[in-house]
Design an enzyme around this catalytic site. Structure first.
Site, PDB file in Angstrom:
ATOM      1  N   ARG A  41       0.885  -1.185   0.000  1.00 34.90           N
ATOM      2  CA  ARG A  41       0.000   0.000   0.000  1.00 34.90           C
ATOM      3  C   ARG A  41       0.908   1.215   0.000  1.00 34.90           C
ATOM      4  NH1 ARG A  41      -2.468   4.439   0.436  1.00 34.90           N
ATOM      5  NH2 ARG A  41      -4.621   4.578   1.178  1.00 34.90           N
ATOM      6  N   GLU A  49     -11.660   3.479  -4.729  1.00 36.28           N
ATOM      7  CA  GLU A  49     -11.702   2.029  -4.490  1.00 36.28           C
ATOM      8  C   GLU A  49     -12.287   1.276  -5.676  1.00 36.28           C
ATOM      9  OE1 GLU A  49     -10.431   0.686  -1.826  1.00 36.28           O
ATOM     10  OE2 GLU A  49     -10.194   2.472  -0.589  1.00 36.28           O
ATOM     11  N   ARG A  91      -0.641  -5.238   4.719  1.00 35.72           N
ATOM     12  CA  ARG A  91       0.052  -4.750   3.522  1.00 35.72           C
ATOM     13  C   ARG A  91       1.303  -3.998   3.965  1.00 35.72           C
ATOM     14  NH1 ARG A  91      -4.863  -1.361   1.009  1.00 35.72           N
ATOM     15  NH2 ARG A  91      -4.729  -0.597   3.154  1.00 35.72           N
TER      16      ARG A  91
END
Length: 157
Positions: A41, A49, A91
């Site tokens: 990320r 999104e 992430r």
């Protein structure tokens, strides 16, 4: 939820093998001496999104077009990764650089994302907002559209 990132940055290189959405990628890299394909990320930005699994929602407006732009730029490319740790989704949180250009700054300049304070590991958030505001005033990328909803507000619905 505000996440303060105060970890010492570590650097490596890797190859982008997948784009999940505008700000999340799959990168074949080494993290803490383990080579694998990691979900990364990027910090400093929040892009629309593509899907929201938690609420079973379809893509946010502009998400698919931004995904394609980012995929065209990054897929298959070797990038430099400066990572700071992990988020609540496991992430890696990182700055990604391609040929000397930071991807978060490129996204802001092109109007592909919002400046995002939650994952911001160093001072400079105000500079990021300034870059975003310039793209906004030039109606670049998503700023050329109407009814633009910040991803954090869209996720909260």
């Amino acid at each position: 939820m505000m996440l303060s990132i105060t970890l010492v940055a570590q650097k490596t290189t890797g190859t982008v093998v997948g784009v999940i959405d505008g700000d999340s990628y799959k990168i074949d890299a080494t993290y803490k001496k383990v080579s694998a394909i990691y979900r990364v990320r990027i910090v400093n930005v929040d892009a629309p999104e593509r899907y929201f699994v938690a609420k079973k929602r379809p893509a946010q407006e502009y998400a698919d077009s931004i995904y394609k732009i980012v995929e065209n730029k990054l897929l298959g490319k070797e990038v430099q990764i400066t990572y700071y740790g992990k988020d609540r989704y496991e992430r890696l949180l990182a700055f990604i650089t391609l040929n000397g250009e930071r991807i978060d700054e490129w996204m802001l300049k092109e109007g592909l994302a919002w400046a995002f304070k939650e994952y911001h590991p160093q001072k400079g958030y105000k500079a990021s907002v300034k870059i975003m505001e310039q793209a906004k005033s030039q109606k670049k990328g998503l700023w050329a559209g109407s009814n633009i909803v910040e991803p954090s507000k869209w996720r909260a619905k």
